[in-house]
Design a protein around this motif. Structure first.
Motif, PDB file in Angstrom:
ATOM      1  N   TYR B  81       0.847  -1.148  -0.024  1.00  0.00           N
ATOM      2  CA  TYR B  81      -0.034   0.067  -0.132  1.00  0.00           C
ATOM      3  C   TYR B  81       0.890   1.421   0.093  1.00  0.00           C
ATOM      4  CZ  TYR B  81      -3.295   3.832   1.221  1.00  0.00           C
ATOM      5  OH  TYR B  81      -3.795   4.902   1.325  1.00  0.00           O
ATOM      6  N   GLY B  82       1.835   1.194   0.689  1.00  0.00           N
ATOM      7  CA  GLY B  82       2.794   2.327   1.104  1.00  0.00           C
ATOM      8  C   GLY B  82       3.299   2.745  -0.312  1.00  0.00           C
ATOM      9  N   PHE B  83       4.003   1.810  -1.187  1.00  0.00           N
ATOM     10  CA  PHE B  83       4.641   2.069  -2.224  1.00  0.00           C
ATOM     11  C   PHE B  83       3.850   1.925  -3.437  1.00  0.00           C
ATOM     12  CE2 PHE B  83       7.811   0.953   0.776  1.00  0.00           C
ATOM     13  CZ  PHE B  83       8.957   1.822   0.734  1.00  0.00           C
ATOM     14  N   THR B  84       2.605   1.307  -3.414  1.00  0.00           N
ATOM     15  CA  THR B  84       1.933   1.468  -4.789  1.00  0.00           C
ATOM     16  C   THR B  84       0.495   1.880  -4.532  1.00  0.00           C
ATOM     17  OG1 THR B  84       0.928  -0.919  -4.482  1.00  0.00           O
ATOM     18  CG2 THR B  84       2.930  -0.851  -5.369  1.00  0.00           C
ATOM     19  N   GLY B  85       0.098   2.120  -3.436  1.00  0.00           N
ATOM     20  CA  GLY B  85      -1.332   2.649  -3.267  1.00  0.00           C
ATOM     21  C   GLY B  85      -2.537   1.596  -3.609  1.00  0.00           C
ATOM     22  N   TYR B  86      -1.984   0.284  -3.452  1.00  0.00           N
ATOM     23  CA  TYR B  86      -3.043  -0.704  -3.693  1.00  0.00           C
ATOM     24  C   TYR B  86      -3.208  -1.256  -2.258  1.00  0.00           C
ATOM     25  CZ  TYR B  86      -2.856  -1.204  -8.549  1.00  0.00           C
ATOM     26  OH  TYR B  86      -2.875  -1.083 -10.247  1.00  0.00           O
ATOM     27  N   LEU B  87      -4.618  -0.979  -1.611  1.00  0.00           N
ATOM     28  CA  LEU B  87      -4.951  -1.174  -0.314  1.00  0.00           C
ATOM     29  C   LEU B  87      -5.586  -2.868  -0.371  1.00  0.00           C
ATOM     30  CD1 LEU B  87      -5.259  -0.008   2.348  1.00  0.00           C
ATOM     31  CD2 LEU B  87      -7.438   0.796   1.864  1.00  0.00           C
ATOM     32  N   PRO B  88      -4.704  -3.791   0.312  1.00  0.00           N
ATOM     33  CA  PRO B  88      -4.905  -5.086   0.177  1.00  0.00           C
ATOM     34  C   PRO B  88      -5.785  -5.662   1.376  1.00  0.00           C
ATOM     35  CG  PRO B  88      -2.914  -5.080   1.084  1.00  0.00           C
ATOM     36  CD  PRO B  88      -3.308  -3.581   1.052  1.00  0.00           C
ATOM     37  N   PHE B  89      -7.061  -5.432   1.294  1.00  0.00           N
ATOM     38  CA  PHE B  89      -8.096  -6.022   2.341  1.00  0.00           C
ATOM     39  C   PHE B  89      -7.797  -7.426   2.373  1.00  0.00           C
ATOM     40  CE2 PHE B  89      -9.932  -1.835   3.242  1.00  0.00           C
ATOM     41  CZ  PHE B  89     -10.133  -2.264   4.522  1.00  0.00           C
ATOM     42  N   GLY B  90      -7.551  -8.078   1.575  1.00  0.00           N
ATOM     43  CA  GLY B  90      -7.710  -9.782   1.649  1.00  0.00           C
ATOM     44  C   GLY B  90      -6.183 -10.089   1.989  1.00  0.00           C
ATOM     45  N   TYR B  91      -5.465  -9.212   2.601  1.00  0.00           N
ATOM     46  CA  TYR B  91      -4.051  -9.688   2.997  1.00  0.00           C
ATOM     47  C   TYR B  91      -3.881 -10.903   3.669  1.00  0.00           C
ATOM     48  CZ  TYR B  91       0.886  -8.528   3.898  1.00  0.00           C
ATOM     49  OH  TYR B  91       2.278  -8.625   4.042  1.00  0.00           O
ATOM     50  N   VAL B  92      -4.780 -11.007   4.512  1.00  0.00           N
ATOM     51  CA  VAL B  92      -4.850 -12.010   5.465  1.00  0.00           C
ATOM     52  C   VAL B  92      -4.627 -13.500   4.840  1.00  0.00           C
ATOM     53  CG1 VAL B  92      -7.506 -12.375   5.425  1.00  0.00           C
ATOM     54  CG2 VAL B  92      -6.098 -13.033   7.588  1.00  0.00           C
ATOM     55  N   GLY B  93      -5.199 -13.418   3.362  1.00  0.00           N
ATOM     56  CA  GLY B  93      -5.256 -14.628   2.863  1.00  0.00           C
ATOM     57  C   GLY B  93      -3.902 -15.196   2.701  1.00  0.00           C
ATOM     58  N   PHE B  94      -2.885 -14.569   2.623  1.00  0.00           N
ATOM     59  CA  PHE B  94      -1.320 -14.937   2.569  1.00  0.00           C
ATOM     60  C   PHE B  94      -0.864 -15.209   3.915  1.00  0.00           C
ATOM     61  CE2 PHE B  94      -1.585 -11.578  -1.047  1.00  0.00           C
ATOM     62  CZ  PHE B  94      -1.547 -12.406  -2.081  1.00  0.00           C
ATOM     63  N   TYR B  95      -1.404 -14.771   4.771  1.00  0.00           N
ATOM     64  CA  TYR B  95      -1.092 -14.951   6.319  1.00  0.00           C
ATOM     65  C   TYR B  95      -1.657 -16.498   6.283  1.00  0.00           C
ATOM     66  CZ  TYR B  95      -1.319 -14.413  11.418  1.00  0.00           C
ATOM     67  OH  TYR B  95      -1.175 -14.925  12.518  1.00  0.00           O
ATOM     68  N   GLY B  96      -2.936 -16.781   5.998  1.00  0.00           N
ATOM     69  CA  GLY B  96      -3.379 -17.965   6.098  1.00  0.00           C
ATOM     70  C   GLY B  96      -2.781 -19.060   5.591  1.00  0.00           C
TER      71      GLY B  96
END
Lengths: 232, 346
Positions: B81-96
């Motif tokens: 997000y900080g470097f591209t401006g893409y807000l990943p609300f599904g970021y948890v998917g990678f965590y899981g």
């Protein structure tokens, strides 16, 4: 072989034909002007050559290689440079960073050439591009485009947003840029200024090239003078 | 000629003069570089030392590990997000995915937990590669699409028909490799690594290209920057960090259900912490995670509803009005004070 060859180029935007059957060639020693009224399709033509918009038909070649299907960054890698209208700089990056982004293609951070051409930039290298004056910002945009060492530079609206004095100062750098073996395509509203700078000019009307020639040839045509220079 | 050029050279704002002054006072490039090196060194060393020593003063290691995991997740959000401006609300998917890949590497291949966590990070990056087409979307469409992707991953991994592979909804048990000391050490490594990654990205050509793209994607591609490739790099790095974080969580908790590692509030927390501290900065996400997760653990667990409200408000307010977060605010304040002092001296 010419640096840039455009053959029978047509472009449609939202179903409307904006450019029709455009053909021209530019070599690395040329300064070529593209003139025409507002909405004639000048910027569209540059955007199409840069790969920012899709062409409907026709072929664009750089150094004899067909680049019609390549993206803009690929065309920049093939030594095409573009200074778009508007600021054309990264406002939240410093001037030095702007130049470094421009040089990334070659992996070169040597800003000597740019500083030689635009000495004013030397004192604002660590300033944010967004905080510059319109003139400095335009110089920064030129510098950014030149950092990739293009052999062909397209300039959209050299004088846009600049005072006549700044525009003249910037125009005076064009021969210096060309001296680095850079061919130049200049799109400009101010036809007087364009004709004083270029070796050859193409006149676009309604999306097609209607006439072309050296400034002297164009100025000897009554219809051209009447249409574009009368009263100016 | 010169005087004419000078005439045309009209400063845009009165602020220009201040900036030039500051540029001159920092003219010694060497000292500037050294200062930056020191700052970056401290940004890694201080949190790592504090968290290494913390168990001697505070006995709740699970909480400390959770904070470190959230620092890593917030730094991961920072990169995308900080470097591209893409807000990943599904970021948890990678965590899981990371948590599951780590656990399955332990269970099915008997790999040591430390190696399995690296496998978790790699698999998450692989999943990110598959999800690459999402980067074609913009703004809220991207946010929603990643959310949907995370839910899809949850639905696949938690599916009862995959019981023989993932244990489905019945959860994972890697209790046989439980080691509180071991998982604490890898959590500290994860913490240091995530901060180091942000510093490396910031200093690299990738970081410069990403900032250029965020600023103006068209001008970036007109500078020869391959927008898709550079964004994808950030996306993969970010996903790998989340995968590693998931792996550390799995080794720490050892028994968990899919709902625990695909909980959407993990995304929300990571985003809130990154935004609060300041995206695009190195220390912002660290400060955000420590302060807000600390606060949440202290009072939030008993009254979580207030925190949902507060975190929601933080997202709205910080995205709209404080895009650089607390660290950005502090930086502006320090700059103002600095130039004020300079003016008084002058």
């Amino acid at each position: 072989m010419s640096k840039l060859v455009v053959e029978e180029l047509s472009v449609s935007l939202e179903g409307k034909r904006v450019l029709e059957g455009i053909s021209f060639e530019v070599d690395t020693v040329d300064i070529v002007g593209i003139v025409g009224a507002n909405g004639a399709g000048k910027t569209t033509l540059l955007n199409a050559v840069a790969g920012l918009i899709q062409t409907t038909t026709g072929k664009i070649s750089l150094d004899g290689v067909d680049v019609s299907q390549l993206g803009p960054e690929e065309r920049i890698r093939r030594s095409l440079g573009y200074v778009p209208d508007g600021p054309g700089v990264f406002r939240s990056l410093t001037v030095r960073e702007n130049l470094m982004v421009g040089g990334m293609v070659r992996g070169d951070e040597d800003i000597e050439m740019v500083i030689t051409l635009f000495p004013d930039l030397k004192n604002c290298l660590s300033m944010l591009a967004g905080s510059l004056s319109a003139y400095q910002r335009r110089q920064c945009a030129f510098g950014r485009a030149l950092m990739s060492r293009p052999s062909l530079l397209m300039i959209d609206e050299l004088s846009l947003g600049l005072s006549p004095i700044s525009a003249d100062a910037l125009a005076r750098t064009l021969p210096d840029i060309a001296a680095y073996q850079v061919g130049i395509i200049l799109v400009e509203q101010d036809i007087d200024r364009t004709l004083s700078l270029v070796d050859r000019a193409y006149v676009i009307e309604g999306g097609s090239i209607v006439v072309d020639g050296s400034p002297g040839e164009l100025l000897s045509q009554g219809s051209f003078v009447e249409k574009y220079l009368w009263g100016s | 000629m010169r005087s004419e050029e000078k005439l045309g050279d009209i400063p845009a704002k009165s602020g220009d003069r201040q900036m030039t002054d500051k540029g001159q006072s920092l003219r010694g490039l060497g000292s500037l570089l050294k200062r930056r090196n020191l700052k970056d060194l401290l940004a890694v060393v201080v949190p790592v030392v504090i968290f290494s020593l913390a168990p001697h003063f505070y006995s709740n290691e699970i909480l400390l590990i959770s904070i470190m995991i959230y620092v890593a997740l917030a730094e991961g959000v920072n990169i995308i997000y900080g470097f591209t401006g893409y807000l990943p609300f599904g970021y948890v998917g990678f965590y899981g995915v990371g948590a599951y890949a780590t656990s399955l590497a332990i269970l099915d291949f008997n790999l040591p937990p430390e190696v399995s966590i690296i496998v978790g990070g790699a698999i998450s990056a692989l999943v990110a590669l598959v999800l690459m087409p999402l980067l074609r979307l913009k703004g809220s469409y991207f946010a929603i699409a990643t959310l949907a992707a995370a839910e899809a991953l949850y639905a696949i991994i938690g599916n009862p028909s995959l019981k023989s592979i993932t244990q489905g909804p019945y959860g994972i048990n890697i209790g046989s490799v439980y080691s509180s000391g071991g998982s604490y050490v890898v959590a500290v490594v994860l913490l240091g690594l995530s901060i180091l990654t942000v510093i490396a990205v910031k200093r690299s050509k990738l970081g410069l290209a990403l900032r250029a793209i965020k600023n103006d994607p068209v001008s970036a591609s007109l500078s020869g920057v391959n927008v898709v490739v550079e964004r994808t790099k950030a996306w993969l790095i970010s996903a790998a960090i989340a995968g590693l974080a998931g792996g550390v969580f799995a080794w720490t908790i050892t028994i968990f259900y899919p709902s625990a590692v695909f909980d959407i509030s993990i995304s929300v927390f990571a985003i809130v912490f990154a935004l609060f501290g300041g995206v695009g900065t190195t220390m912002g996400p660290v400060i955000g995670a420590v302060v807000l997760y600390g606060l949440y653990s202290y009072v939030g667990v008993t009254q979580p509803q207030y925190f949902q409200l507060i975190f929601g408000a933080i997202i709205v307010v910080f995205v709209l009005f404080v895009p650089k977060g607390i660290v950005g605010l502090l930086g502006t304040a320090i700059n103002r004070l600095g130039s004020l002092g300079q003016r008084q001296r002058g």
